[in-house]
Design a protein around this motif. Structure first.
Motif, PDB file in Angstrom:
ATOM      1  N   GLY A  10       0.837  -1.214   0.000  1.00 18.32           N
ATOM      2  CA  GLY A  10       0.000   0.000   0.000  1.00 18.32           C
ATOM      3  C   GLY A  10       0.860   1.248   0.000  1.00 18.32           C
ATOM      4  O   GLY A  10       1.776   1.383   0.810  1.00 18.32           O
ATOM      5  N   GLY A  12      -0.370   4.529   0.197  1.00 15.55           N
ATOM      6  CA  GLY A  12      -1.069   5.724   0.694  1.00 15.55           C
ATOM      7  C   GLY A  12      -0.159   6.487   1.646  1.00 15.55           C
ATOM      8  O   GLY A  12       1.032   6.164   1.782  1.00 15.55           O
ATOM      9  N   GLY A  14       0.183   6.373   4.743  1.00 14.43           N
ATOM     10  CA  GLY A  14       0.834   5.492   5.716  1.00 14.43           C
ATOM     11  C   GLY A  14       2.021   4.805   5.078  1.00 14.43           C
ATOM     12  O   GLY A  14       3.163   4.896   5.555  1.00 14.43           O
ATOM     13  N   GLY A  15       1.783   4.130   3.954  1.00 15.15           N
ATOM     14  CA  GLY A  15       2.802   3.310   3.301  1.00 15.15           C
ATOM     15  C   GLY A  15       3.952   4.117   2.720  1.00 15.15           C
ATOM     16  O   GLY A  15       5.126   3.810   2.955  1.00 15.15           O
ATOM     17  N   LYS A  34      -1.143  -1.655  -6.135  1.00 16.71           N
ATOM     18  CA  LYS A  34      -1.869  -2.213  -7.278  1.00 16.71           C
ATOM     19  C   LYS A  34      -2.515  -1.146  -8.149  1.00 16.71           C
ATOM     20  O   LYS A  34      -2.815  -1.372  -9.308  1.00 16.71           O
ATOM     21  N   ARG A  35      -2.765   0.037  -7.562  1.00 17.29           N
ATOM     22  CA  ARG A  35      -3.324   1.150  -8.316  1.00 17.29           C
ATOM     23  C   ARG A  35      -2.313   1.610  -9.370  1.00 17.29           C
ATOM     24  O   ARG A  35      -1.117   1.396  -9.213  1.00 17.29           O
ATOM     25  N   GLY A  40      -2.190   6.312  -2.858  1.00 18.76           N
ATOM     26  CA  GLY A  40      -3.343   5.766  -2.131  1.00 18.76           C
ATOM     27  C   GLY A  40      -4.622   6.561  -2.290  1.00 18.76           C
ATOM     28  O   GLY A  40      -4.779   7.382  -3.199  1.00 18.76           O
ATOM     29  N   CYS A  47      -8.278  13.109   0.135  1.00 19.10           N
ATOM     30  CA  CYS A  47      -7.940  14.437   0.646  1.00 19.10           C
ATOM     31  C   CYS A  47      -7.665  15.435  -0.479  1.00 19.10           C
ATOM     32  O   CYS A  47      -8.219  16.548  -0.489  1.00 19.10           O
ATOM     33  N   GLY A 113       1.595  -4.079  -8.614  1.00 21.50           N
ATOM     34  CA  GLY A 113       0.689  -5.216  -8.632  1.00 21.50           C
ATOM     35  C   GLY A 113       0.014  -5.388  -7.282  1.00 21.50           C
ATOM     36  O   GLY A 113       0.163  -4.557  -6.390  1.00 21.50           O
ATOM     37  N   GLY A 115      -0.461  -7.233  -3.780  1.00 23.36           N
ATOM     38  CA  GLY A 115       0.390  -7.973  -2.848  1.00 23.36           C
ATOM     39  C   GLY A 115      -0.384  -8.961  -2.002  1.00 23.36           C
ATOM     40  O   GLY A 115      -1.532  -8.717  -1.631  1.00 23.36           O
ATOM     41  N   ALA A 143      -0.290  -1.631   4.807  1.00 23.68           N
ATOM     42  CA  ALA A 143      -0.793  -0.244   4.809  1.00 23.68           C
ATOM     43  C   ALA A 143      -1.814  -0.134   3.683  1.00 23.68           C
ATOM     44  O   ALA A 143      -1.723   0.723   2.812  1.00 23.68           O
ATOM     45  N   TYR A 277      -9.533  -2.060   4.650  1.00 21.50           N
ATOM     46  CA  TYR A 277      -9.481  -2.887   3.434  1.00 21.50           C
ATOM     47  C   TYR A 277      -8.317  -3.875   3.538  1.00 21.50           C
ATOM     48  O   TYR A 277      -7.148  -3.458   3.549  1.00 21.50           O
ATOM     49  N   LEU A 320      -7.428   9.102   9.273  1.00 25.17           N
ATOM     50  CA  LEU A 320      -6.906  10.385   8.813  1.00 25.17           C
ATOM     51  C   LEU A 320      -5.530  10.184   8.209  1.00 25.17           C
ATOM     52  O   LEU A 320      -4.727   9.369   8.714  1.00 25.17           O
ATOM     53  N   HIS A 322      -2.878  12.148   8.189  1.00 24.40           N
ATOM     54  CA  HIS A 322      -1.727  12.511   9.021  1.00 24.40           C
ATOM     55  C   HIS A 322      -1.506  11.512  10.145  1.00 24.40           C
ATOM     56  O   HIS A 322      -0.382  11.334  10.607  1.00 24.40           O
ATOM     57  N   TYR A 352     -13.109  20.635   6.083  1.00 27.97           N
ATOM     58  CA  TYR A 352     -12.725  21.747   5.190  1.00 27.97           C
ATOM     59  C   TYR A 352     -13.928  22.391   4.511  1.00 27.97           C
ATOM     60  O   TYR A 352     -13.942  22.567   3.299  1.00 27.97           O
TER      61      TYR A 352
HETATM   62  P1  FAD Z   1      -4.814   4.479   1.686  1.00 29.96           P
HETATM   63  O1  FAD Z   1      -4.554   5.890   1.403  1.00 29.96           O
HETATM   64  O2  FAD Z   1      -6.205   3.965   1.534  1.00 29.96           O
HETATM   65  O3  FAD Z   1      -3.840   3.646   0.735  1.00 29.96           O
HETATM   66  C1  FAD Z   1      -3.874   2.269   0.668  1.00 29.96           C
HETATM   67  C2  FAD Z   1      -3.297   1.836  -0.668  1.00 29.96           C
HETATM   68  O4  FAD Z   1      -3.088   0.417  -0.611  1.00 29.96           O
HETATM   69  C3  FAD Z   1      -4.204   2.072  -1.872  1.00 29.96           C
HETATM   70  O5  FAD Z   1      -3.522   2.794  -2.863  1.00 29.96           O
HETATM   71  C4  FAD Z   1      -4.553   0.661  -2.375  1.00 29.96           C
HETATM   72  O6  FAD Z   1      -4.621   0.587  -3.791  1.00 29.96           O
HETATM   73  C5  FAD Z   1      -3.361  -0.133  -1.885  1.00 29.96           C
HETATM   74  N1  FAD Z   1      -3.631  -1.561  -1.680  1.00 29.96           N
HETATM   75  C6  FAD Z   1      -4.627  -2.122  -0.950  1.00 29.96           C
HETATM   76  N2  FAD Z   1      -4.507  -3.472  -0.958  1.00 29.96           N
HETATM   77  C7  FAD Z   1      -3.426  -3.751  -1.721  1.00 29.96           C
HETATM   78  C8  FAD Z   1      -2.795  -4.962  -2.102  1.00 29.96           C
HETATM   79  N3  FAD Z   1      -3.210  -6.145  -1.669  1.00 29.96           N
HETATM   80  N4  FAD Z   1      -1.712  -4.874  -2.914  1.00 29.96           N
HETATM   81  C9  FAD Z   1      -1.245  -3.670  -3.360  1.00 29.96           C
HETATM   82  N5  FAD Z   1      -1.805  -2.510  -3.010  1.00 29.96           N
HETATM   83  C10 FAD Z   1      -2.878  -2.546  -2.206  1.00 29.96           C
HETATM   84  N6  FAD Z   1      -7.914  12.387   5.632  1.00 29.96           N
HETATM   85  C11 FAD Z   1      -7.371  13.520   6.119  1.00 29.96           C
HETATM   86  O7  FAD Z   1      -6.544  13.460   7.036  1.00 29.96           O
HETATM   87  N7  FAD Z   1      -7.699  14.746   5.594  1.00 29.96           N
HETATM   88  C12 FAD Z   1      -8.591  14.872   4.593  1.00 29.96           C
HETATM   89  O8  FAD Z   1      -8.864  15.994   4.148  1.00 29.96           O
HETATM   90  C13 FAD Z   1      -9.197  13.706   4.077  1.00 29.96           C
HETATM   91  N8  FAD Z   1     -10.075  13.789   3.063  1.00 29.96           N
HETATM   92  C14 FAD Z   1     -10.622  12.638   2.557  1.00 29.96           C
HETATM   93  C15 FAD Z   1     -11.558  12.756   1.533  1.00 29.96           C
HETATM   94  C16 FAD Z   1     -12.138  11.628   0.995  1.00 29.96           C
HETATM   95  C17 FAD Z   1     -13.135  11.766  -0.121  1.00 29.96           C
HETATM   96  C18 FAD Z   1     -11.762  10.339   1.476  1.00 29.96           C
HETATM   97  C19 FAD Z   1     -12.357   9.091   0.879  1.00 29.96           C
HETATM   98  C20 FAD Z   1     -10.837  10.215   2.506  1.00 29.96           C
HETATM   99  C21 FAD Z   1     -10.276  11.371   3.064  1.00 29.96           C
HETATM  100  N9  FAD Z   1      -9.352  11.302   4.115  1.00 29.96           N
HETATM  101  C22 FAD Z   1      -8.817  12.450   4.626  1.00 29.96           C
HETATM  102  C23 FAD Z   1      -8.932  10.021   4.696  1.00 29.96           C
HETATM  103  C24 FAD Z   1      -7.567   9.594   4.134  1.00 29.96           C
HETATM  104  O9  FAD Z   1      -7.660   9.504   2.730  1.00 29.96           O
HETATM  105  C25 FAD Z   1      -7.136   8.260   4.732  1.00 29.96           C
HETATM  106  O10 FAD Z   1      -7.155   8.337   6.147  1.00 29.96           O
HETATM  107  C26 FAD Z   1      -5.740   7.882   4.266  1.00 29.96           C
HETATM  108  O11 FAD Z   1      -5.669   7.803   2.868  1.00 29.96           O
HETATM  109  C27 FAD Z   1      -5.317   6.540   4.865  1.00 29.96           C
HETATM  110  O12 FAD Z   1      -4.030   6.234   4.436  1.00 29.96           O
HETATM  111  P2  FAD Z   1      -3.517   4.739   4.316  1.00 29.96           P
HETATM  112  O13 FAD Z   1      -2.085   4.840   3.911  1.00 29.96           O
HETATM  113  O14 FAD Z   1      -3.842   3.983   5.550  1.00 29.96           O
HETATM  114  O15 FAD Z   1      -4.370   4.051   3.158  1.00 29.96           O
END
Ligand code: FAD
Ligand code: NAI
Length: 466
Positions: A10, A12, A14-15, A34-35, A40, A47, A113, A115, A143, A277, A320, A322, A352
């Motif tokens: 992942g 995003g 976090g990752g 995979k995207r 992310g 965001c 791809g 994972g 992540a 997820y 979130l 951050h 916001y």
């Molecule tokens: P994600 O950002 O969800 O990233 C996970 C990634 O893992 C994805 O790209 C996915 O494709 C990949 N993945 C998943 N499974 C696999 C696999 N098996 N193999 C390979 N890749 C995989 N938060 C804020 O703090 N401020 C904001 O203003 C804000 N606005 C938002 C607005 C919207 C419309 C949405 C939907 C969310 C918003 N958020 C906001 C929340 C924020 O987007 C998430 O908290 C944050 O993205 C989480 O980060 P993450 O790294 O945990 O996961």
């Protein structure tokens, strides 16, 4: 088989942040995504695109209603939605390209791809063409983020029945928009389309908006949104959605049960939360413990399977960006033998909208429930010179401090630029500061931030300008 110190699944916030920090600390890092783009949910469909549309739509509304009272006479603005969407897409592109650049700079491999953890220390990556490659790693970080929560029986087609993802790409402003859920997404994306012309009705299961945020702030905020044109159906639920010739028909019922009513709309946005997820990771076979879909971790982000860690939306805590980033940094430091740490008591949250809502620390409801004796200091923006000069007088600052020690326990701001102002409160709280510390810190005049200082003075009933 490639050998890594760390493989992160992942990319995003976090990752990718975990990957960069780990690379800085000398680890060989691979990130599975995979995207088609890195970054992310946050950068691609969360965001960043939502803030691009929020800003652009706010400018549209400002041009229509905010300039004339300042003596700036312009013709009524026309909406060029294609250009607005291009602004959003360009913003996303520059951010995701930025992550790709940072990966190169830090020598991080993007393993493109899907994972799956085949065994501790082994990640299988399935490329888009189906080809599989196995990579070895001393540590693996999950992540994988979160996905939209669905309403049972309601199929999301991202055209007429949309999630936040479809609501970021509508081809035209709907005449009528129903939003299910008065949470952060519902109010932010509802604001975007209301400003661009939609009549917005928000259906919320609970009897209030923005559950979890300070009740007093949210009550006033609801009145402001209603003045802007939002309609609220609180304590109500959507029992069903059917497609009609030109749109949708939603059946609404009181949450406690009772007579149903049908409302027509062009588009319905389902924004009732997000779920961790973890699909396809092979967690069950590996024996990784989950609870209500979230991966269970200890205080050091470790799952019950040695060498497998998890961060971000896939684990407990606020969803979130951050929070995910800070967990990524802390985990990379822990894996490098350092003392990585996240202070979950001081994670700011920002909605916001206009005005913005920002908060950090405890709400008044939480302090009451915990039996903590507290003092309250409040200051309205109507009494702030800069706010008057900019015609942004809606809202107030509220500071909650421990009654005995004066330590600041929570700060809640509704107002123009609240999302920026909240950080002085976060820094203060990170250092265990008191309301008096804040009150005695010199604040530049005239600034909106002076209201933060005045609210801190109001804790000791010595505010100057009210
Ligand atoms: P994600 O950002 O969800 O990233 C996970 C990634 O893992 C994805 O790209 C996915 O494709 C990949 N993945 C998943 N499974 C696999 C696999 N098996 N193999 C390979 N890749 C995989 N938060 C804020 O703090 N401020 C904001 O203003 C804000 N606005 C938002 C607005 C919207 C419309 C949405 C939907 C969310 C918003 N958020 C906001 C929340 C924020 O987007 C998430 O908290 C944050 O993205 C989480 O980060 P993450 O790294 O945990 O996961
Ligand atoms: P949310 O949890 O903020 O709000 C969901 C709302 O839907 C709640 O008010 C809930 O009571 C209501 N609800 C649940 N089921 C319902 C039903 N059947 N009928 C009617 N109402 C129902 O979730 P949201 O807005 O979908 O956002 C998801 C996550 O994304 C949030 O946890 C948030 O942290 C994150 N996010 C953060 C942003 C920010 O920081 N500015 C912006 C957008 C999203």
């Amino acid at each position: 088989m490639a050998q890594y110190d760390l493989i992160i699944i992942g990319s995003g916030p976090g990752g990718y942040v975990c990957a960069i920090r780990a690379a800085q600390l000398g680890m060989r890092v691979g990130v599975v995504e995979k995207r088609e783009k890195l970054g992310g949910t946050c950068l691609n469909i969360g965001c960043i695109p939502s803030k691009a549309l929020l800003y652009a739509s706010e400018m549209f509304e400002e041009a229509a209603h905010g300039l004339a009272p300042l003596g700036v006479v312009v013709a009524p603005p026309k909406l060029d939605l294609a250009t607005m969407m291009k602004h959003k897409d360009d913003t996303v592109a520059s951010n995701v390209n930025g992550v790709a650049f940072l990966f190169k700079k830090n020598k991080i491999d993007w393993l493109q791809g899907e994972g799956r953890i085949a065994a501790p220390g082994q990640v299988v990556v399935k490329a888009a063409d189906g080809a599989e490659a196995t990579h070895a790693a001393k540590s693996i970080v999950i992540a994988t983020g979160s996905d939209v929560a669905r309403l049972p029986g309601v199929e999301i087609d991202e055209q007429r029945v949309v999630s936040s993802t479809g609501a970021l790409t509508l081809a035209a402003p709907p005449k009528k928009l129903i939003v299910v859920g008065a949470g952060v997404i519902g109010l932010e994306l509802g604001s975007v389309w209301r400003r661009l012309g939609a009549e917005v009705t928000v259906v919320e299961f609970l009897d209030r908006i923005l559950p979890g945020m300070d009740g007093e702030v949210c009550k006033q905020f609801q009145r402001i949104l209603e003045k802007q044109g939002f309609k609220f159906r609180l304590a109500s639920k959507v029992a069903g959605v059917t497609k009609t010739a030109g749109g949708v028909k939603a059946t609404i019922e009181p949450a406690a049960g009772g007579a149903a009513e049908a409302i027509d709309a062009d588009v319905i946005l389902v924004a009732i939360g997000r779920r961790a997820y973890t699909q396809g990771l092979g967690l069950e076979a590996l024996g990784v413990k989950t609870e209500r879909g979230q991966i269970v971790i200890d205080g050091h982000f470790a799952t019950n399977v040695p060498g497998v860690y998890a961060i971000g939306d896939a684990v407990r805590g606020p969803m979130l960006a951050h929070k995910a980033e800070d967990e990524g940094v802390a985990l990379a430091e822990i894996l490098a033998g350092q003392a990585g740490h996240v202070n979950y008591d001081v994670i700011p949250g920002v909605v916001y909208t206009s005005p913005e809502i920002a908060s950090v620390g405890k709400t008044e409801e939480e302090l009451k429930a915990a039996g903590v004796a507290y003092a309250v200091g409040k200051f309205p923006f109507t009494a702030n010179g800069r706010a008057r000069a900019m015609r942004h007088t809606e809202g107030f600052v509220k500071i909650l401090a421990d009654a005995a020690s004066d330590r600041v326990l929570g700060v809640h701001i509704m107002g123009f630029g609240a999302g920026e102002m909240i950080h002085e409160a976060a820094v203060l709280m990170e250092f265990g500061g008191s309301a008096e510390d804040l009150a005695r810190t010199c604040h530049a005049h005239p600034t909106m931030s002076e209201a933060v200082k005045e609210a801190a003075m109001a804790v000791a009933k010595r505010a100057i300008h009210i």
